[in-house]
Design a protein around this motif. Sequence first.
Motif, PDB file in Angstrom:
ATOM      1  N   ASP A  23       0.740  -1.177   0.092  1.00 53.48           N
ATOM      2  CA  ASP A  23       0.261  -0.078   0.143  1.00 53.48           C
ATOM      3  C   ASP A  23       0.848   1.129  -0.110  1.00 53.48           C
ATOM      4  O   ASP A  23       1.680   1.350   0.892  1.00 53.48           O
ATOM      5  CB  ASP A  23      -1.003   0.139   1.211  1.00 53.48           C
ATOM      6  N   ALA A  24       0.679   2.204  -0.840  1.00 52.32           N
ATOM      7  CA  ALA A  24       1.307   3.545  -1.050  1.00 52.32           C
ATOM      8  C   ALA A  24       1.115   4.359   0.016  1.00 52.32           C
ATOM      9  O   ALA A  24       1.776   5.463   0.206  1.00 52.32           O
ATOM     10  CB  ALA A  24       1.495   3.909  -2.193  1.00 52.32           C
ATOM     11  N   GLU A  26      -1.015   6.875   0.216  1.00 51.82           N
ATOM     12  CA  GLU A  26      -1.425   8.089  -0.224  1.00 51.82           C
ATOM     13  C   GLU A  26      -2.758   7.953  -1.064  1.00 51.82           C
ATOM     14  O   GLU A  26      -2.737   7.284  -2.008  1.00 51.82           O
ATOM     15  CB  GLU A  26      -0.328   8.646  -1.150  1.00 51.82           C
ATOM     16  N   GLU A  27      -3.619   8.742  -0.895  1.00 51.01           N
ATOM     17  CA  GLU A  27      -4.968   8.877  -1.625  1.00 51.01           C
ATOM     18  C   GLU A  27      -4.547   9.184  -2.875  1.00 51.01           C
ATOM     19  O   GLU A  27      -3.613  10.164  -3.236  1.00 51.01           O
ATOM     20  CB  GLU A  27      -5.756  10.034  -1.010  1.00 51.01           C
ATOM     21  N   GLY A  28      -5.227   8.512  -3.841  1.00 52.06           N
ATOM     22  CA  GLY A  28      -5.069   8.742  -5.369  1.00 52.06           C
ATOM     23  C   GLY A  28      -3.686   8.124  -5.922  1.00 52.06           C
ATOM     24  O   GLY A  28      -3.341   8.215  -6.974  1.00 52.06           O
ATOM     25  N   ARG A  29      -3.031   7.271  -5.368  1.00 51.48           N
ATOM     26  CA  ARG A  29      -1.995   6.412  -5.216  1.00 51.48           C
ATOM     27  C   ARG A  29      -2.111   4.868  -5.607  1.00 51.48           C
ATOM     28  O   ARG A  29      -2.841   4.548  -4.517  1.00 51.48           O
ATOM     29  CB  ARG A  29      -0.695   6.872  -4.771  1.00 51.48           C
ATOM     30  N   ALA A  30      -1.920   4.266  -6.620  1.00 60.78           N
ATOM     31  CA  ALA A  30      -2.070   2.823  -6.556  1.00 60.78           C
ATOM     32  C   ALA A  30      -0.869   2.130  -5.535  1.00 60.78           C
ATOM     33  O   ALA A  30      -0.149   3.173  -5.098  1.00 60.78           O
ATOM     34  CB  ALA A  30      -1.491   2.263  -8.103  1.00 60.78           C
ATOM     35  N   LEU A  32       2.641   0.579  -4.249  1.00 60.38           N
ATOM     36  CA  LEU A  32       3.781   0.343  -4.974  1.00 60.38           C
ATOM     37  C   LEU A  32       4.110  -0.853  -5.440  1.00 60.38           C
ATOM     38  O   LEU A  32       3.827  -1.805  -4.502  1.00 60.38           O
ATOM     39  CB  LEU A  32       4.939   0.914  -4.041  1.00 60.38           C
ATOM     40  N   ARG A  55      11.949   3.536   0.028  1.00 60.90           N
ATOM     41  CA  ARG A  55      10.576   3.693  -0.100  1.00 60.90           C
ATOM     42  C   ARG A  55       9.832   2.420   0.432  1.00 60.90           C
ATOM     43  O   ARG A  55       8.725   2.464   1.103  1.00 60.90           O
ATOM     44  CB  ARG A  55      10.031   4.143  -1.406  1.00 60.90           C
TER      45      ARG A  55
END
Length: 142
Positions: A23-24, A26-30, A32, A55
């Motif tokens: 899980d990245a 961050e809202e709006g991010r797919a 990683l 990261r």
Amino acid sequence: MALTREEREQFLSEPHIAALAVDAGEEGRAPLTVPIWYQYAPGGDVWVMTGRDSRKATLIGRAGRFSLMVDRITPTVRYVSVEGPVIETVPATREQLVELAARYLPAEKIETYVDFAWKAQGENVVIRMRPQHWLSSDLGEL
């Protein structure tokens, strides 16, 4: 057709390049999703090695779990995906780097790679995951 437990564990124990997903956060991010070497023996835990401040390490630490997916296309299309909680994150040792490199590189390349990676990549950690959820299939020849 789904693989048996023995088939999926054997397949995961082979030296495939995995796609690691986490899980990245961050809202709006797919999530990683990156390729990675890994280590696994049937019935055990999976481990990966990455930079302590990478990261990947940061996101895995935050999420507390990650997924790996490995596949092949010959002689049949087969994949195994495993997901589970992180059970340990510890500083990596040179011996673990040798173990991981030996899984993927020819014997004559291991020492050179390990010497380079140990010096150039900075401090690494080993992140262990307990397999909890499995997906697997052998689609046969296409």
